[in-house]
Write an enzyme that holds these catalytic residues in place. Structure first.
Site, short mmCIF file in Angstrom:
data_model
loop_
_atom_site.label_atom_id
_atom_site.label_comp_id
_atom_site.label_asym_id
_atom_site.label_seq_id
_atom_site.Cartn_x
_atom_site.Cartn_y
_atom_site.Cartn_z
N ARG A 106 -6.31 4.47 -10.30
CA ARG A 106 -5.89 4.08 -8.95
C ARG A 106 -4.61 4.82 -8.64
NH1 ARG A 106 -1.46 3.20 -10.53
NH2 ARG A 106 -0.99 2.42 -8.47
N GLY A 107 -4.13 4.70 -7.38
CA GLY A 107 -2.99 5.51 -6.95
C GLY A 107 -3.55 6.75 -6.26
N ASP A 160 -0.30 5.87 0.46
CA ASP A 160 -1.74 6.22 0.38
C ASP A 160 -2.18 7.07 1.56
OD1 ASP A 160 -1.34 3.44 -1.07
OD2 ASP A 160 -3.03 4.52 -1.97
O1 MRU Z 1 -4.62 0.00 -4.90
P1 MRU Z 1 -3.85 1.09 -5.58
O2 MRU Z 1 -3.28 0.68 -6.90
O3 MRU Z 1 -4.66 2.37 -5.68
O4 MRU Z 1 -2.64 1.39 -4.62
C1 MRU Z 1 -1.70 2.35 -4.98
C2 MRU Z 1 -0.56 2.44 -4.06
O5 MRU Z 1 -0.49 1.79 -3.06
C3 MRU Z 1 0.48 3.48 -4.39
O6 MRU Z 1 1.74 3.06 -4.00
C4 MRU Z 1 0.12 4.78 -3.65
O7 MRU Z 1 -1.19 5.17 -3.96
C5 MRU Z 1 1.05 5.89 -3.98
S1 MRU Z 1 0.77 6.43 -5.63
C6 MRU Z 1 1.66 7.83 -5.92
#
Ligand code: MRU
Length: 348
Positions: A48-49, A239
């Site tokens: 994720r991220g 995101d």
């Molecule tokens: O649901 P996730 O864990 O994928 O969400 C991730 C985030 O919101 C992060 O802050 C974002 O992707 C930036 S990661 C460099």
């Protein structure tokens, strides 16, 4: 420069990803050999991220091309098209997923007359390149962002925008790492980040691994700490950023930004250009993923909410550009982001 955490790695013709669902209790890699498996890995949040999701999707396309090598031409073409579709449907908010798929599609288009084995090799080389480039970009953002942090700064972050959310170094945590590498004494305040607990499980783990001082708080403690003068800056990842500078990030980010403004604390967003979506005029157009009710009513085997209660679980929120002190990009720091200065980043 060593890379402490290898979120994705290529081993013996397959993609391996750290299983982020079980950290920090267990450190396991899961192995992937085709696009549908990688799409599942993204959907289930093994990875994720935003940038990490983009890297995984690129490998998913390459893996599918390799898996299709021994069928005929028609099966290769239709199988690859299906791979793009299944990967694009895995999660909706992080634009890096679609950015990476677009890049892989462009490579596929240019090379479609070649032999299948050549196409697969070229797609794999492109997936590797996207990952290598991601680390380079994170290091560039780190260098620009580190200059914004003073020695001794106490920096609050939300969710996990670290090495685990990227191919390495991280975006928001990359800025912190770069500041620490530059000799600054930085301490981190990590919001636990309900309901998936990326802050408690992932950010805290990354910082502890490296000996960067970190204090874990529940999300509802941020305002109190700010009011007590215990937060000098906020840095988060993102995101998707709309053309006007509105920022989608993990649910709860908006609340932190409002609090930061109330307390005159700078609110920075570490944002590679691949996360800016110029096709969307403003943040209201960003698709917000709704996730399963079970993430809110309990965690793993433990359910704490009443059976049958109605639940909302939006996984992201949008912070209006006016609350953002600056975007930290690989091309430099953009203060008070708006349509004009964001367009300028892309040479428009
Ligand atoms: O649901 P996730 O864990 O994928 O969400 C991730 C985030 O919101 C992060 O802050 C974002 O992707 C930036 S990661 C460099």
């Amino acid at each position: 420069m060593t890379q402490a955490v290898q979120t994705l790695r290529w081993v013996d013709g397959a993609l391996e990803m750290i299983d982020q669902r079980v950290l920090p209790a267990r450190f396991d890699y899961v192995r992937y050999t085709n696009a549908a498996e990688v799409a599942d890995g993204i959907r289930l949040m093994v990875v994720r991220g935003a940038p990490a999701i983009g890297c995984a999707a690129a490998y998913g396309v390459a893996l599918e091309a390799m898996a299709l090598l021994h069928g005929g031409r028609e099966a290769f073409v239709s199988g690859l098209e299906r791979a793009f579709e299944v990967l694009a449907a895995s999660r909706p908010t992080a634009v890096n997923l679609f950015w990476a798929l677009q890049r892989m599609r462009a490579i596929w288009r240019i090379n479609q007359q070649r032999a299948q084995s050549e196409i697969a090799a070229i797609l794999l080389a492109q997936a590797h390149e996207i990952s290598v480039e991601d680390v380079r970009i994170n290091r560039a953002m780190g260098a620009h962002g580190a200059a914004l942090l003073t020695d001794g700064a106490r920096v609050l972050t939300h969710c996990n925008a670290g090495a685990l959310a990227t191919a390495g170094h991280g975006t928001a945590l990359g800025v912190i790492r770069s500041a620490v590498e530059a000799g600054k004494r930085i301490s981190v305040i990590a919001d636990e980040t309900r309901p998936f607990l990326q802050g408690a499980r992932l950010t805290a783990w990354e910082m502890v691994q490296e000996g960067i001082p970190v204090t874990l708080i529940t999300d509802n403690m941020a305002g109190h700490l700010m009011r007590c003068g215990e937060v000098d800056a906020v840095i988060v990842g993102t995101d998707r950023v709309a053309a006007n500078g509105d920022v989608a990030n993990k649910i709860g980010t908006y609340m932190v930004a409002v609090l930061a403004q109330r307390h005159a604390i700078p609110f920075y967003v570490a944002c590679p250009l691949s996360t800016i979506d110029l096709t969307l005029a403003h943040g209201d157009a960003i698709p917000i993923e709704e996730r399963a009710a079970a993430e809110v009513t309990g965690f793993r085997d433990c359910q704490w909410a009443a059976q049958g209660v109605q639940v909302r679980n939006p996984a992201f929120d949008v912070t209006p550009a006016e609350l953002v002190t600056a975007l930290i990009t690989e091309k430099g720091v953009v203060r008070q982001p708006n349509r004009e200065n964001i367009a300028r980043l892309f040479g428009a």
